[in-house]
Write a protein that holds these residues in place. Structure first.
Motif, PDB file in Angstrom:
ATOM      1  N   VAL A   1       0.907  -1.211  -0.015  1.00 52.95           N
ATOM      2  CA  VAL A   1      -0.133  -0.318  -0.197  1.00 52.95           C
ATOM      3  C   VAL A   1       0.878   0.938   0.000  1.00 52.95           C
ATOM      4  CG1 VAL A   1      -1.463   0.896   1.348  1.00 52.95           C
ATOM      5  CG2 VAL A   1      -2.190  -1.149   1.102  1.00 52.95           C
ATOM      6  N   GLU A   2       1.401   2.074  -0.927  1.00 53.37           N
ATOM      7  CA  GLU A   2       1.504   3.313  -1.311  1.00 53.37           C
ATOM      8  C   GLU A   2       0.361   4.972  -0.929  1.00 53.37           C
ATOM      9  OE1 GLU A   2       4.765   3.609  -4.160  1.00 53.37           O
ATOM     10  OE2 GLU A   2       3.320   1.440  -5.078  1.00 53.37           O
ATOM     11  N   MET A   3       1.093   5.621   0.277  1.00 55.28           N
ATOM     12  CA  MET A   3       0.365   6.437   0.145  1.00 55.28           C
ATOM     13  C   MET A   3       0.964   7.523  -0.749  1.00 55.28           C
ATOM     14  SD  MET A   3      -1.007   8.277   3.499  1.00 55.28           S
ATOM     15  CE  MET A   3      -3.203   7.559   2.789  1.00 55.28           C
ATOM     16  N   PHE A   4       0.580   8.803  -1.280  1.00 56.76           N
ATOM     17  CA  PHE A   4       1.374   9.758  -1.795  1.00 56.76           C
ATOM     18  C   PHE A   4       0.096  11.119  -1.025  1.00 56.76           C
ATOM     19  CE2 PHE A   4       2.285   6.816  -4.995  1.00 56.76           C
ATOM     20  CZ  PHE A   4       3.383   7.042  -5.501  1.00 56.76           C
ATOM     21  N   SER A   5       1.161  11.885  -0.748  1.00 55.12           N
ATOM     22  CA  SER A   5       1.432  12.819   0.216  1.00 55.12           C
ATOM     23  C   SER A   5       1.724  13.836   0.513  1.00 55.12           C
ATOM     24  CB  SER A   5       1.078  11.708   1.827  1.00 55.12           C
ATOM     25  OG  SER A   5       0.642  12.474   2.426  1.00 55.12           O
ATOM     26  N   SER A   6       1.085  14.907   0.779  1.00 59.36           N
ATOM     27  CA  SER A   6       2.046  15.856   1.357  1.00 59.36           C
ATOM     28  C   SER A   6       1.677  17.184   2.053  1.00 59.36           C
ATOM     29  CB  SER A   6       1.746  16.828  -0.043  1.00 59.36           C
ATOM     30  OG  SER A   6       2.325  18.610   0.568  1.00 59.36           O
ATOM     31  N   GLN A   7       2.745  17.522   3.054  1.00 59.95           N
ATOM     32  CA  GLN A   7       1.936  18.189   4.361  1.00 59.95           C
ATOM     33  C   GLN A   7       1.529  19.627   4.019  1.00 59.95           C
ATOM     34  OE1 GLN A   7       5.088  18.169   7.830  1.00 59.95           O
ATOM     35  NE2 GLN A   7       5.278  16.474   8.071  1.00 59.95           N
ATOM     36  N   GLY A   8       1.196  20.080   2.794  1.00 60.48           N
ATOM     37  CA  GLY A   8       0.885  21.238   2.343  1.00 60.48           C
ATOM     38  C   GLY A   8      -0.362  21.167   1.761  1.00 60.48           C
ATOM     39  N   CYS A   9      -0.479  19.883   1.564  1.00 65.38           N
ATOM     40  CA  CYS A   9      -2.485  19.118   1.517  1.00 65.38           C
ATOM     41  C   CYS A   9      -2.963  19.025   2.453  1.00 65.38           C
ATOM     42  CB  CYS A   9      -2.012  17.865   0.540  1.00 65.38           C
ATOM     43  SG  CYS A   9      -3.893  17.247   0.272  1.00 65.38           S
ATOM     44  N   ALA A  10      -4.489  20.412   2.799  1.00 62.56           N
ATOM     45  CA  ALA A  10      -5.069  20.212   3.507  1.00 62.56           C
ATOM     46  C   ALA A  10      -5.963  18.835   4.321  1.00 62.56           C
ATOM     47  CB  ALA A  10      -6.110  21.109   3.289  1.00 62.56           C
ATOM     48  N   THR A  11      -5.832  18.119   2.840  1.00 64.08           N
ATOM     49  CA  THR A  11      -6.709  16.914   3.453  1.00 64.08           C
ATOM     50  C   THR A  11      -5.662  15.483   4.032  1.00 64.08           C
ATOM     51  OG1 THR A  11      -6.714  16.373   0.679  1.00 64.08           O
ATOM     52  CG2 THR A  11      -8.629  17.218   1.733  1.00 64.08           C
TER      53      THR A  11
ATOM     54  N   GLY B   1       2.738  27.581   0.735  1.00 66.54           N
ATOM     55  CA  GLY B   1       3.297  28.010   1.714  1.00 66.54           C
ATOM     56  C   GLY B   1       4.055  27.570   2.953  1.00 66.54           C
ATOM     57  N   TRP B   2       3.937  26.530   2.842  1.00 66.34           N
ATOM     58  CA  TRP B   2       5.376  25.463   3.538  1.00 66.34           C
ATOM     59  C   TRP B   2       5.805  23.757   2.900  1.00 66.34           C
ATOM     60  CZ3 TRP B   2       7.148  24.490   7.846  1.00 66.34           C
ATOM     61  CH2 TRP B   2       7.725  23.687   8.351  1.00 66.34           C
ATOM     62  N   LYS B   3       6.806  24.400   2.564  1.00 68.10           N
ATOM     63  CA  LYS B   3       7.688  22.550   2.322  1.00 68.10           C
ATOM     64  C   LYS B   3       7.698  21.429   3.053  1.00 68.10           C
ATOM     65  CE  LYS B   3      12.631  22.490   0.793  1.00 68.10           C
ATOM     66  NZ  LYS B   3      11.428  21.497  -0.687  1.00 68.10           N
ATOM     67  N   ASP B   4       7.316  20.644   2.693  1.00 65.06           N
ATOM     68  CA  ASP B   4       6.910  19.145   3.499  1.00 65.06           C
ATOM     69  C   ASP B   4       8.738  19.203   3.782  1.00 65.06           C
ATOM     70  OD1 ASP B   4       6.925  17.065   3.864  1.00 65.06           O
ATOM     71  OD2 ASP B   4       5.202  16.544   2.964  1.00 65.06           O
TER      72      ASP B   4
END
Length: 267
Positions: free
Chosen positions: A39-49, A85-88
């Protein structure tokens, strides 16, 4: 002084046959069992969800969901939301390229986060718990490889893995890549800017490094494969928070088997 060695065996699976470029060797399998699902998740701390999806991934790791099989979990933090505004701190263009390859192979129109890809061939929105559990439970499973891993630290800033084992699935002329990921759990970040401004973000299974052990073509399920991968380490590296995942992936991105390894606590 010779470097210390740490050796461990990964999880082992069994049964189901592979489709496409690999065929299972049923003579070496334990009836009624198969290996884990990747299970691979593509995510970002810059994404609200994404934080909600990251929580789902952490709960999967804790065993909170009713799954019919074990899983190998990997979180790839992409970098295309960094402009918000936020660099992960864990974001990488390498992981964005990996997600783009899935977008193309899955016939999708665009990149998005949070996205989960299961066994390289199915996907869903990462914070949709029901869809995610359904995708995992419906995934085709393959025999786990039988690699043994020996860990060494040639220097304070590097980790080396020597791997020996068999894929337990026959590989045809299309070939497969044997990939090895080093990931970290228990990461906590104060986020002062961007979509998640003012939040404390928790992340598990964050892939820090991904290396190719080898490319294999036209080999039997029992052929012994030997190779070594090296990972540069980061400041504050703590082996007790980290793990290693090995997975076998075809050129069409389908995953045909996986293992996971715990790092020795005293490495």
């Amino acid at each position: 002084m010779a470097p210390r060695l740490w050796t461990c065996f990964g999880n082992k699976g069994s049964r189901d046959g592979a489709e496409g470029s690999m065929t299972s060797d049923t003579t070496t399998e334990e009836p009624g069992r198969a290996g884990p699902v990747v299970v691979e998740m593509f995510s970002s701390q810059g994404c609200a969800t994404s934080p909600a999806a990251e929580l789902v991934l952490s709960r999967l790791g804790r065993g909170d969901f009713k799954l019919e099989m074990p899983v190998v979990l990997l979180a790839f933090h992409v970098d295309y939301w960094d402009y918000m505004g936020w660099k992960d701190p864990y974001g990488s263009s390498q992981w964005t390229v990996r997600q783009k390859a899935y977008v193309e192979s899955l016939g999708l129109d665009t990149l998005f986060t949070p996205q989960v890809v299961v066994q390289g061939v199915a996907h869903c929105v990462g914070n949709d718990e029901n869809a995610l559990v359904e995708a995992i439970n419906n995934a085709t499973r393959y025999p786990s490889p039988t690699f043994q891993a020996t860990f060494t630290k040639p220097t304070q800033d590097s980790l080396q893995l020597s791997l020996t084992g068999a894929l337990r699935s026959k590989v045809d002329s299309n070939g497969v890549n044997i990939m090895v990921a080093l990931y970290e759990n228990g990461l906590v970040t104060d986020c002062p800017r961007g979509e998640n401004k003012g939040r404390v973000l928790s992340n598990d299974f964050v892939v820090k490094k991904l290396e190719k052990l080898s490319t294999e073509k036209d080999i039997s399920a029992k052929k012994t494969i030997t190779g070594t991968v090296s990972f540069p380490l980061w400041g504050g590296f703590n082996s007790s928070k980290c793990g290693v995942a090995l997975f076998v992936q075809s050129p069409s991105h389908q995953i045909f088997g996986s293992q996971s390894f715990q790092l020795p606590d005293d490495i």
